[in-house]
Design an enzyme around this catalytic site. Structure first.
Site, mmCIF file in Angstrom:
data_model
loop_
_atom_site.group_PDB
_atom_site.id
_atom_site.type_symbol
_atom_site.label_atom_id
_atom_site.label_comp_id
_atom_site.label_asym_id
_atom_site.label_seq_id
_atom_site.Cartn_x
_atom_site.Cartn_y
_atom_site.Cartn_z
ATOM 1 N N GLU A 1 42.161 48.740 42.633
ATOM 2 C CA GLU A 1 43.568 48.911 42.234
ATOM 3 C C GLU A 1 44.097 50.293 42.582
ATOM 4 O OE1 GLU A 1 43.864 47.663 38.124
ATOM 5 O OE2 GLU A 1 43.742 45.558 38.665
ATOM 6 N N GLU B 1 41.380 38.908 40.841
ATOM 7 C CA GLU B 1 41.202 38.990 39.390
ATOM 8 C C GLU B 1 42.241 38.120 38.691
ATOM 9 O OE1 GLU B 1 41.218 42.846 37.596
ATOM 10 O OE2 GLU B 1 39.992 43.773 39.152
#
Lengths: 675, 675, 675
Positions: C156, C315
């Site tokens: 991320e 995810e």
């Protein structure tokens, strides 16, 4: 009354605004077009050089004024005068890179990086040196041009600096203020509280956010010092200019009720007051009429700083701004209405920020006379040109003034003290709104009250309202007493006379310093209300007022009780009183009510003072300017619908028609009746 | 029960408050008047010297105690005793100027400037040196005076410091806490997550705002350390005083539910618990009765820190404060009501901040017995004097205590863990409100529950409610199991037993550490609701409760199901259960409902425990204090209207009248029935 | 169409998620159990090592990969593949302790303390050195294992750094960007405004919060630089890995519409796009259908970054997260629905964060397949296993793609420019919501628009909508013109073509760069509305649209007027226009209306483009994936009630039943029709 013509060269009202040709030096065609369009729009004056430092001095010591001289000359040739600004409002990158002391330190002790504007340290010697050089060169190269009629010092001065130099200067300021007597400072700041005693002036720091913020005296003196230091900086710039061109008057552009500086301390240093006016027209929290009358109050504050002389509306927008929460267009007619309002309230200018929109950066979408499209075929341009025409018609108004026998006390020190006081309700103090509301109620009666400080001579007035005068300057109580004793009509409210100039509470009962005796009451307690709490006042005349926010519980000594509380445990006790002193009357309103409910009191005060009122239809503003040759009545219809107005006689300079007894103003329409 | 008389010298209840004569040393007339008025108000004790450091030691090493000694003596001569404060709550400017390490560093790593108060570094050796000197001198010069009956350590201790000294001390604390085993710390803090492993204790920093804030174990230990370090500082002050005057008891003033320190860890070091009580009476977010019963809960928390001994209400205001959002006056009668409430709940004192308003600075408008007017002819003064009279009548109550067989578990570690847990809803956790709501429901049944930590011995109780006991201390589960097994009535709720003392989740199903077996259920999931989400619980008794915020989905092992969900995908599944262990019962309420809806469960628990309830009219508080010679029933009418109360017999010490079966209390009225 | 199989080893869709065995190395029983349960849940791939730096290299230079190798091998033996992450997403404490330059400096100039994650300086050479070492070792020790099928770079990525190294790199970036021509920079940044001229690149600082934030060009370039520098860092990591294991593809996990990075600039460096998907299901501000279709838009953004190739949902949560405002459970059926949605929208994976909940720290309550109870007998586990089963059935879908002839222009630079522009309303700009609303309206017509940048080739599309295209990249106007001229259907709105790539306003009228001519209109003014303001548009077809927020006032040159304003001073003037260019049409909607009201325009555009629509019952999503062997129609019922759907024919791979003309989907039900 003698006329105070600001600029004989102009021969009437100023029409113009900020002009930034430095952004277009590579586009001579556009500069050419600007002059053509200015003339078409009736522009007779522009403000130049507000942010031109980097253009004048692109590198340290390397100066270029010739480009600006050409522009001033060209404008002059075309009948357009110049207001010349000093460029200290924003510093070039090279300056901050070399002299970091020019950049401010914030209330957390962190020095700013270069950027934005209006953020120089007022104390820095190196910065002052650089300013002195550029200002002197400016005066020498440009100030001597016959087109230059006014200096404009820096821009929208404001802000604080907590750098070590400013801290030290603050300590020196305090030492002088307290005559080198640290004990006096300790006594006035009540430092025995919380062990806040100082042994020397050098121990005192300004109210750093993560430092000492709980000493009221310190907080207030820091604000006073900031004004003093800013004023000192401004005077320094003025001195440089005067040393070269002593005859050019100076101004700086104020920002209405901006709370960071006490403008009344700065006004005496200026030849003419000017300010930047950016109301949120057509918003969703008040009526248009209210927006207009808030603006009228601001005009009155500015006007009252130099009574008997016109002020200038240095900035305003012909359409919208780009920094409001919602940037909405002015509706058709509103531009003219707002221009005429400024004049009606005492301005001898209508000026815009800005003439032409810049292509980039922060204000690229701020309204301007000329849009990115670059054409004069736009609604906004036509509105401006129409205003230009009208201002030409109103030329005789220039130099006349607004005069009045009523005044509202509105004090900067009192504002600061009320902001800072730990009492009442945190969100309901509303000092400004309370003052404005009362002022507007008088305006609805046709009375353009002066807005004056509590230390001013009241002998020129017959009616004075002093709302929430929490802090009494030395002499204020005497001033008020003398006013009443010579027959004046005075009204004060809850939260009056609690503290002296040092913010020390008066002992022996509020209001202090003799005002208990003047009003014939003692305020024993003040009750603060939650937003849903209500009380009422039953007036002797049978009316009933609603109480919100605050209610004082009075002990009446020798006043007449005009109204009593209707509820709560102090039901039946005095809420409104009057004590007469000969012809003079001292009214006390112990609780917060709407200004509208108090109107009968105001009317009685005016009647007792022999001041005649002029009641007008809802939403119509009325102002009068007068000079040697007569007076000019301004009627502004803030409604979208037409209204009929009776009792009007004279020549309407807007329509060039004679009015007899009655006229009809269209929606947003204006009339200026010459008598 | 033996009476625990706090101050035999006083011979009854303490009445007084903070007194700051250092602010008036130049006004001996005022000091004189103070004594006269104190006696008139029934004041028998004042708190001196809370912020007097600069007055004692205006320059480093230059001490002056004589002025204070005179004041203590004069008060003593007039029958007024002294609570003597150490002055460490605020430092003189000279001290911070010389020893900057005394000033705290904030969570961004920035050291404070001098100012405000309560902000010393608890670790600084130099600061402790200065405190040791002043405290020893204080004890020697003033503590030996017979008028001094109690030491008051510093003031409203609180806050954190992130300075390098504190960081290092924290590392040493951790090393000891984890027995120099960094692997144990890593395991308990679960640092394998996000690569947060530490190799040495010296790598660990406190949770700087711009640093490591995502390790729950670190966050919790930082809070524990802060309590530990503050406690260490407090003990250090106590030790100094004790070395000179070993017989004078000590206290420090707590602040109710203040979350920055675990007061339960500090209480054992104090001889008497005291606290500062500042409710927002007459506010707009709850009823007056609710405000009162929130206060009652706070009193119970304080009382429970030293069971069987009275506590003190060290500060309160006779009228209003100056730092609430809205600073509203206490309505007539409320002062007496709140004074009697304190006593009813176990306080042996009614004390004010403060005696006389200071003229300036931060708290100049905080309520006081004597206002700026300086007169005893005021509503507030009369209220205080009336309270003084009443407290004299209630003198026999002094030394009696509140006792109870019911307890609420309310744990500081659990609070902190719930505040910090990243789960549930960010704005709906409401641990405190949930506990208070349940406690108040018991109070409405006439039960003054103790409020105890989860590590406390429960053997003295028959009913225990443990809401949201998310974190289990070592032994807590055993404690609860033993409680039920010996016949106790226990109620737990959703969010119980998720984590251990290190905030590591229990493996194998919630609630962990054996509580699954105690309650006979497993909580498989917890659903969090948006504010508009609702569910219901259908109880076997036919009632229906409303579910908000949280609902656990249970697997029932061997518990009786008392209620099931009415909606959503877990409709029909168990929501309220009970597992019996002999006479003991373990109730589990899996979802959030109002405490009022749970009342039938509470009544059943009390009935099963053989505790009789005392139901009273809405808005009437009931408390009992007992001593050797009998008990005192307190009735407080929180309504503005009169109420009739049945079943009352005995002498009302307030009216000096005998009550037979029924009495009528006026609005805000009180009765104290001696039996 | 050729199938683009991402991972031939998998032989179908990826099912798995983040797995953190490093948290359980002392519990071999749990690691054993994990493998058993993974197989039971149909997991065929896990993501390893996302935050394992401290486990790989507990002390500088002391490496341990053997433990991870064993885990990869064991999983591989059980048919479970590995996505291997580089560990740069969080740094060990020893690294920050030794190389403080690895820690970021914030926009106030303060360096972070060690902690949290995702906060390395992208420029630091020392940090890059350490990353190079660990990445190379990782590739050598683990990347060579046959179980490893994909690298996952860091985690991320995001954030900015203002450290001196980054400042200098920014200056060098600018120098290259502007070809060492400071005058060009000054011109493009319009620095003649507010004296913001720079003499050298070394004078330029990034937009420090307490520095220069008022230069639009600077703000934009800082955002572009941050993307560039992050990309540079990511490429650096990729290069290290490729030097050892050149054949393993790479990805990094994006975060949907995260505004800190221009993902479109990063996508070309990646072999496959992946992203983390965390919607707030069942919230209280929108319907469930809206939440689903917001997710569909995000999927489309990701899909469009590598058209013609599947992406991955790296995810998601099987139940809830722990960082939403309210962390609510997915209702039964929603897990399956959301998994199938991802596939329907082009994902070839369904992956979770995470496999098993860690016992402690920040994410201990983030949803996972295996809860703290550790059992497979849970609702969530069963849901995941059910999804695993279904994904197996859908294996043939792997490698097929979503294709479309319609596109929405959604540009990162334009977003940033709109966020930063000082104009309009501060809270009503809503660029993203405006784009999403329109995209969703097309989805309701069965059209899965691509979401493309304004610089992309439009030749593959027949319908293009470009809402609020305020900033025009070089070539964008040409691109649009060419699109229309070759017969495309184009729709633009208010606030189009105001500024160029440097954010300089176009002169000569908006929309600039030739778009005035394309649309046949000039936008003279833009009016911004307060939230309560409304206007309307009367369409020629008789419908009436409601106007909120913005309304442009147009001058129509040679366009057809399709709708006019119904109110205000521009009543009757053009609000919706169309100018035809052969078969191509250029629509302009000058005011903000709901996307739903515009639907007839969209339908006309699609019809004119020959694109057939598929209208479905309210709340039913429809997506199509196609490959060589045919196509797969996905139907998702977002309602809780069953719906009948007509016109469906083929084999439903979910039920293994043939559908003829009509089928009924249960609440939250899905069907995948193979044709």
């Amino acid at each position: 009354m003698e006329k105070k013509i600001l600029f004989p060269q102009i021969g009437g009202l100023v029409h113009g605004g900020d002009y930034n040709p430095d952004q277009w030096l590579d586009r001579p065609d556009i500069l050419e077009e600007d002059v053509r369009m200015m003339k078409k729009a009736g522009v007779n004056c522009v403000t130049l050089g507000v942010f031109s430092w980097a253009a004048y001095e692109p590198e340290e010591g390397n100066f270029h004024f010739e480009w600006m001289e050409k522009i001033i000359e060209k404008l002059y040739q075309n009948g357009i005068y110049t207001i010349l600004s000093t460029p200290s409002g924003a510093r070039p990158a090279w300056l901050d890179g070399r002299y970091i002391e020019a950049m401010r330190v914030d209330s957390r002790g962190v020095r700013d990086h270069h950027g934005k504007r209006h953020n120089h340290c007022m104390t820095s010697e190196r910065f002052r040196e650089k300013v002195a050089v550029i200002d002197r060169m400016l005066a020498e190269h440009l100030g001597t041009h016959p087109g230059v009629i006014l200096y404009h010092i820096s821009n929208e001065l404001g802000g604080e600096c907590f750098c070590p130099r400013c801290v030290q200067k603050f300590q020196m300021y305090l030492a002088e203020r307290y005559e080198y007597d640290i004990d006096r400072l300790n006594a006035e700041w009540w430092t025995s509280f919380w062990s806040h005693h100082y042994n020397t002036f050098s121990e005192i720091e300004p109210p750093f956010e993560n430092g000492e913020t709980s000493v009221m005296g310190l907080n207030m003196e820091w604000k006073r010092f900031t004004t003093w230091n800013m004023n000192n900086f401004m005077q320094f710039e003025i001195d440089v200019l005067r040393s070269v061109t002593p005859d050019i008057p100076v101004t700086t552009n104020f920002m209405g009720l901006f709370g960071g500086l006490d403008y009344r301390k700065m006004a005496p240093k200026l030849d003419v007051i000017s300010w930047d006016n950016y109301p949120c027209y057509h918003n969703d929290w008040e009526t248009f009429t209210e927006t207009m009358s808030d603006t009228a109050f601001n005009h009155a504050v500015m006007r009252s700083m130099k009574r008997g002389k016109p002020f200038m509306m240095m900035e305003s927008t012909p359409s919208l701004v780009n920094w409001h929460k919602v940037n909405k267009l002015k509706r058709p007619g509103v531009h003219k209405l707002s221009c005429v309002q400024a004049v009606a309230c005492g301005s001898d200018s209508v000026q815009y920020f800005q003439w032409r929109k810049g292509r980039g950066s922060y204000e690229q979408f701020h309204g301007a006379v000329v849009d990115h499209a670059g054409t004069d075929d736009s609604r906004v341009f036509r509105d401006v040109a129409e205003a230009g025409e009208l201002l030409k018609k109103l030329a005789p108004v220039a130099g006349t003034t607004v005069s009045t026998r009523a005044a509202l006390l509105f004090d900067w020190d009192n504002r600061w003290a009320i902001w800072d006081v730990k009492a009442l309700g945190q969100e309901t103090k509303k000092y400004e709104r309370t003052c404005i509301g009362i002022w507007q109620e008088f305006m609805k009666l046709g009375i353009d009250m002066d807005v004056v400080g509590s230390d001013e001579d009241l002998s020129r007035y017959d009616v004075v309202v002093a709302p929430m005068l929490y802090l009494l300057q030395p002499g204020t109580a005497d001033n008020l007493r003398a006013f009443v004793e010579r027959g004046g009509q005075l009204l004060a409210t809850y939260f009056t006379g609690y503290v002296d100039d040092a913010q020390l509470c008066y002992l022996g009962g509020f209001p202090g310093d003799g005002l208990k005796e003047l009003f014939g009451i003692v305020s024993e307690e003040i009750d603060s209300y939650y937003p849903s709490d209500r009380n009422g006042i039953a007036m002797k005349d049978g009316s009933r007022w609603e109480v919100v926010d605050y209610a004082e519980i009075l002990k009446v000594q020798d006043a007449e009780v005009l109204g009593t509380y209707t509820d709560d445990f102090y039901q039946g006790s005095a809420a409104v009183t009057c004590k007469s002193h000969g012809k003079g009357n001292a009214y006390y309103v112990a609780a917060r009510t709407s200004a509208g409910e108090m109107r009968p009191l105001f009317e009685k005060m005016l009647a007792d003072a022999g001041i005649s009122v002029r009641k007008l239809p809802e939403g119509v503003e009325y102002h009068v300017r007068s000079g040697e040759e007569g007076s000019y009545e301004f009627y502004l219809n803030c409604n979208t619908e037409p209204v009929k107005i009776a009792g009007v006689n004279g020549l309407d300079m807007v329509t060039d028609r004679e009015v007899r007894e009655e006229m009809t103003l269209p929606g947003y329409g204006v009339a200026v009746i010459r008598q």
